[in-house]
Write a protein that holds these residues in place. Sequence first.
Motif, PDB file in Angstrom:
ATOM      1  N   GLU A  25      46.628  36.886  39.525  1.00  0.00           N
ATOM      2  CA  GLU A  25      45.763  37.705  38.669  1.00  0.00           C
ATOM      3  C   GLU A  25      44.633  36.864  38.078  1.00  0.00           C
ATOM      4  OE1 GLU A  25      48.464  39.565  35.940  1.00  0.00           O
ATOM      5  OE2 GLU A  25      48.983  41.135  37.377  1.00  0.00           O
ATOM      6  N   TRP A  81      42.133  36.347  40.844  1.00  0.00           N
ATOM      7  CA  TRP A  81      41.368  37.587  41.081  1.00  0.00           C
ATOM      8  C   TRP A  81      40.335  37.791  39.976  1.00  0.00           C
ATOM      9  CZ3 TRP A  81      46.563  40.485  41.949  1.00  0.00           C
ATOM     10  CH2 TRP A  81      47.034  40.221  43.235  1.00  0.00           C
ATOM     11  N   ASP A  82      40.724  37.545  38.723  1.00  0.00           N
ATOM     12  CA  ASP A  82      39.787  37.681  37.608  1.00  0.00           C
ATOM     13  C   ASP A  82      38.619  36.712  37.763  1.00  0.00           C
ATOM     14  OD1 ASP A  82      41.292  39.694  36.471  1.00  0.00           O
ATOM     15  OD2 ASP A  82      42.265  38.366  34.991  1.00  0.00           O
ATOM     16  N   ALA A 137      37.477  35.467  40.536  1.00  0.00           N
ATOM     17  CA  ALA A 137      36.649  35.928  41.663  1.00  0.00           C
ATOM     18  C   ALA A 137      35.763  37.095  41.233  1.00  0.00           C
ATOM     19  CB  ALA A 137      37.528  36.334  42.834  1.00  0.00           C
ATOM     20  N   ARG A 138      36.330  38.048  40.472  1.00  0.00           N
ATOM     21  CA  ARG A 138      35.525  39.183  39.990  1.00  0.00           C
ATOM     22  C   ARG A 138      34.384  38.704  39.098  1.00  0.00           C
ATOM     23  NH1 ARG A 138      40.513  42.092  40.309  1.00  0.00           N
ATOM     24  NH2 ARG A 138      41.262  41.281  38.320  1.00  0.00           N
ATOM     25  N   THR A 139      34.680  37.749  38.232  1.00  0.00           N
ATOM     26  CA  THR A 139      33.656  37.212  37.331  1.00  0.00           C
ATOM     27  C   THR A 139      32.560  36.512  38.126  1.00  0.00           C
ATOM     28  OG1 THR A 139      35.262  36.969  35.546  1.00  0.00           O
ATOM     29  CG2 THR A 139      33.260  35.623  35.401  1.00  0.00           C
ATOM     30  N   ILE A 168      31.700  37.004  41.273  1.00  0.00           N
ATOM     31  CA  ILE A 168      30.932  37.981  42.049  1.00  0.00           C
ATOM     32  C   ILE A 168      29.983  38.750  41.145  1.00  0.00           C
ATOM     33  CG2 ILE A 168      31.123  40.126  43.372  1.00  0.00           C
ATOM     34  CD1 ILE A 168      33.738  38.897  44.557  1.00  0.00           C
ATOM     35  N   ALA A 169      30.493  39.158  39.975  1.00  0.00           N
ATOM     36  CA  ALA A 169      29.652  39.904  39.024  1.00  0.00           C
ATOM     37  C   ALA A 169      28.457  39.081  38.542  1.00  0.00           C
ATOM     38  CB  ALA A 169      30.492  40.360  37.840  1.00  0.00           C
ATOM     39  N   SER A 170      28.622  37.765  38.495  1.00  0.00           N
ATOM     40  CA  SER A 170      27.533  36.920  37.998  1.00  0.00           C
ATOM     41  C   SER A 170      26.381  36.787  39.002  1.00  0.00           C
ATOM     42  CB  SER A 170      28.065  35.527  37.619  1.00  0.00           C
ATOM     43  OG  SER A 170      28.373  34.790  38.779  1.00  0.00           O
TER      44      SER A 170
END
Length: 138
Positions: free
Chosen positions: A121, A124-125, A127-129, A131-133
């Motif tokens: 988790e 994944w968090d 990676a999401r951060t 990608i969002a950046s």
Amino acid sequence: GEPTIGLLGDLCFLHDSNGLLGSRARGVDATIVVVDNDGGGIFSFLPQASSAAVRAVDFEMLFGTPHGIDLEALAAVHEIPCTVVTEPAAVGPAVVRAIDDGGVRLVLARTARAANVARHEAAWDAARTAIASVLPAP
């Protein structure tokens, strides 16, 4: 002519452990890496693991399926050398040593299901951060 390395979970290892019979006498050069989390740890990543509709005791019986078997002792019954590791950084060196030593060897990576899920988790968090950046705002 090359060594074989296999990665499998503890339940799979138990299910197929009869394949170890006589393996040392067959000239097999195989390192078996077993993720030992006392059961079906992969199911802890699925929605039913955290669903309010599934009681923890039911999840354990149906999906977690803890076995409570000492896999190091099982390897010893078959006279297969076993290296137990508990830290992720120790897995690679243990595998390299097993390959260098040759023959049938077991590397037993003991893990905790809850810690594995938490680590994934966090990844994944991250990676999401990341990608969002780099994505443009909607």
